[in-house]
Motif scaffolding. Structure first.
Motif, mmCIF file in Angstrom:
data_model
loop_
_atom_site.group_PDB
_atom_site.id
_atom_site.type_symbol
_atom_site.label_atom_id
_atom_site.label_comp_id
_atom_site.label_asym_id
_atom_site.label_seq_id
_atom_site.Cartn_x
_atom_site.Cartn_y
_atom_site.Cartn_z
ATOM 1 N N VAL A 194 -0.169 5.826 -5.300
ATOM 2 C CA VAL A 194 1.495 5.658 -5.726
ATOM 3 C C VAL A 194 1.057 5.084 -7.116
ATOM 4 C CG1 VAL A 194 3.646 6.316 -5.746
ATOM 5 C CG2 VAL A 194 1.977 7.437 -3.891
ATOM 6 N N ALA A 195 -0.060 3.731 -6.502
ATOM 7 C CA ALA A 195 0.301 2.834 -7.681
ATOM 8 C C ALA A 195 0.428 3.172 -9.198
ATOM 9 C CB ALA A 195 -0.802 1.410 -7.347
ATOM 10 N N CYS A 196 -0.153 4.547 -9.318
ATOM 11 C CA CYS A 196 -0.821 4.690 -10.360
ATOM 12 C C CYS A 196 0.437 5.501 -11.402
ATOM 13 C CB CYS A 196 -1.517 6.273 -10.779
ATOM 14 S SG CYS A 196 -3.293 5.916 -9.631
ATOM 15 N N ASN A 197 2.196 5.735 -10.347
ATOM 16 C CA ASN A 197 2.440 6.056 -10.968
ATOM 17 C C ASN A 197 2.951 4.858 -11.834
ATOM 18 O OD1 ASN A 197 6.329 6.202 -10.860
ATOM 19 N ND2 ASN A 197 5.538 7.923 -9.528
ATOM 20 N N CYS A 236 -7.305 3.040 -7.482
ATOM 21 C CA CYS A 236 -5.945 3.632 -6.422
ATOM 22 C C CYS A 236 -6.132 4.885 -5.899
ATOM 23 C CB CYS A 236 -4.753 3.564 -7.277
ATOM 24 S SG CYS A 236 -4.662 1.915 -8.594
ATOM 25 N N THR A 237 -7.265 5.450 -6.195
ATOM 26 C CA THR A 237 -7.366 6.892 -5.265
ATOM 27 C C THR A 237 -8.072 6.369 -4.810
ATOM 28 O OG1 THR A 237 -7.588 9.439 -5.297
ATOM 29 C CG2 THR A 237 -8.763 7.586 -6.697
ATOM 30 N N ASP A 238 -8.715 7.552 -3.876
ATOM 31 C CA ASP A 238 -9.571 7.268 -2.215
ATOM 32 C C ASP A 238 -11.145 7.594 -3.114
ATOM 33 O OD1 ASP A 238 -7.623 6.965 -0.889
ATOM 34 O OD2 ASP A 238 -7.966 9.061 0.197
ATOM 35 N N ASN A 239 -11.290 6.092 -2.840
ATOM 36 C CA ASN A 239 -12.968 5.997 -3.495
ATOM 37 C C ASN A 239 -13.571 4.853 -2.289
ATOM 38 O OD1 ASN A 239 -12.969 3.026 -5.051
ATOM 39 N ND2 ASN A 239 -11.038 3.363 -4.884
ATOM 40 N N ILE A 254 1.308 -1.235 -0.142
ATOM 41 C CA ILE A 254 -0.199 0.625 0.305
ATOM 42 C C ILE A 254 0.853 1.672 0.185
ATOM 43 C CG2 ILE A 254 -2.113 1.434 1.081
ATOM 44 C CD1 ILE A 254 -2.822 -1.217 -0.103
ATOM 45 N N VAL A 255 0.693 1.725 -0.489
ATOM 46 C CA VAL A 255 1.530 2.979 -1.346
ATOM 47 C C VAL A 255 1.261 4.918 -1.742
ATOM 48 C CG1 VAL A 255 2.165 2.321 -3.300
ATOM 49 C CG2 VAL A 255 3.709 3.756 -2.302
ATOM 50 N N SER A 256 1.184 5.438 -0.958
ATOM 51 C CA SER A 256 -0.074 6.670 -0.907
ATOM 52 C C SER A 256 0.656 7.484 -0.153
ATOM 53 C CB SER A 256 -1.669 6.624 -0.549
ATOM 54 O OG SER A 256 -1.398 6.211 0.910
ATOM 55 N N TYR A 259 -0.023 -7.292 -9.212
ATOM 56 C CA TYR A 259 -1.281 -6.560 -9.448
ATOM 57 C C TYR A 259 -1.342 -5.347 -9.697
ATOM 58 C CZ TYR A 259 -2.506 -11.344 -9.791
ATOM 59 O OH TYR A 259 -2.221 -13.406 -10.433
ATOM 60 N N PHE A 260 -2.383 -4.746 -10.228
ATOM 61 C CA PHE A 260 -2.048 -3.387 -9.546
ATOM 62 C C PHE A 260 -4.094 -3.251 -10.451
ATOM 63 C CE2 PHE A 260 1.914 -3.030 -10.942
ATOM 64 C CZ PHE A 260 2.399 -2.117 -10.432
ATOM 65 N N PRO A 261 -4.353 -1.951 -8.955
ATOM 66 C CA PRO A 261 -6.020 -1.843 -9.646
ATOM 67 C C PRO A 261 -6.037 -0.791 -10.266
ATOM 68 C CG PRO A 261 -5.674 -1.727 -7.485
ATOM 69 C CD PRO A 261 -4.479 -2.278 -7.842
#
Length: 343
Positions: free
Chosen positions: A270-273, A299-302, A133-135, A292-294
């Motif tokens: 940061v998983a969008c990076n 990835c953002t707060d939702n 988890i990286v944010s 795996y990446f969503p």
């Protein structure tokens, strides 16, 4: 169950309708970036006020986009923590009011639990797996054995990775939030032109530290005689990103080795990076493991990400009481404590 999910832990107000903990019928997010950008970071009081304004709007839009009436909702999910207490209380109060008025069950879900399980909304990933988890507020490694069953493997000892990105971007005059801008600049820079330290990279643990990289960038900038711009700015961004991504990748792979697992799920903003995604995908291919990446929206707060755990808890009959309070700090290892008798 047909669930209405609410998220208000920081500076995004979100509402979603999720069926069966897997099918996302709607996922509406109202951002507060424009409000906080002038201050260079999130102002908690302003965030709470904006949640109060936005929540009725996003709930109505989520129901409309899902094509359902509030009367069809069978349960509610809301972020209980961790996060900004004032912001969390807005979502909690709304969930309690709706649940009480309609006589339906509701459950308070851990924010990071939502991120860790968000991938299940798009594809089934078998348990157990390692979750990175990286944010902006979190950089943790977890062992995920199922809903409500988590164990911390490593965590940041100071700044989260996303926080370091935003602070470096602010230092360079790139605005807030600056993580996405740094990623774009890094793609056009030479990562070998400016080398920054890799804190804890060679330490025999799974913990992270990003304050040292941030300080190294500050010291570098202070030594320059001219303004950092153009290719120089791109090279600096690339050097910073290479250092941060190398640490994240190495620690994630080390966690797989330590647990003997073959599946890694990466989540959080940061998983969008792009740099991180490319590094982990390449490393996974070389090691013969799965990563795996969503999708970026998940990835953002939702709010939709809360539906996976909420469906499981409510299906087992584990509803939260109306006196449940928000938690600014809440270890993920304890997320299932309220429902631990059968987990």
């Amino acid at each position: 169950m047909l669930l209405l999910c609410l998220e208000s832990s920081c500076d995004e107000t979100s509402a979603a309708v999720v069926r069966g903990g897997r099918e996302v019928l709607s996922n509406v997010i109202a951002s507060q970036v424009d409000v906080h950008a002038r201050y260079g970071g999130v102002v908690p009081e302003l965030a709470s006020r904006k949640h109060l304004e936005a929540l009725p709007v996003v709930v109505a839009e989520a129901l409309e986009k899902a094509g359902v009436d509030i009367g069809a909702i069978e349960g509610l999910a809301v972020t209980r923590g961790p996060g900004l207490v004032g912001a969390l209380l807005v979502g909690l109060a709304a969930a309690k009011a709706l649940a009480f008025a309609r006589g339906i069950p509701w459950v308070g879900v851990h924010h990071i639990e939502g991120h860790a399980l968000a991938i299940q909304l798009e594809r089934e990933v078998a348990y157990p797996f390692v979750s990175l988890i990286v944010s902006g507020g979190h950089t943790h490694l977890y062992r995920v054995d199922g809903v409500g069953r988590y164990r911390t493997l490593g965590r940041t000892l100071d700044d989260a990775a996303g926080e370091a990105y935003d602070k470096v971007a602010k230092l360079l005059g790139l605005g807030y939030p600056g993580g996405a801008v740094m990623d774009r600049l890094a793609a056009e820079g030479d990562p070998a032109a400016i080398v920054f330290p890799r804190p804890l990279l060679h330490q025999d643990n799974l913990d992270f530290s990003f304050s040292g990289i941030k300080t190294a960038v500050l010291n570098y900038v202070n030594r320059q005689k001219t303004t950092i711009e153009g290719q120089h700015l791109k090279d600096l961004a690339a050097g910073f990103q290479r250092a941060a991504v190398e640490v994240l990748t190495a620690k994630a792979l080390r966690a797989l080795d330590a647990t003997g697992m073959q599946r890694l799920v990466v989540a959080g903003g940061v998983a969008c990076n792009r740099g991180l995604r490319q590094s982990l995908q390449q490393a996974a291919a070389e090691r013969g493991v799965e990563v795996y990446f969503p999708s970026p929206l998940l990835c953002t707060d939702n709010a939709a990400m809360l539906g996976v755990a909420a469906q499981d808890y409510l299906q087992r009959g584990y509803a939260s009481p109306l006196d449940l309070n928000a938690l600014a700090s809440w270890p993920l290892d304890r997320a299932g404590d309220d429902f631990s008798r059968d987990l």
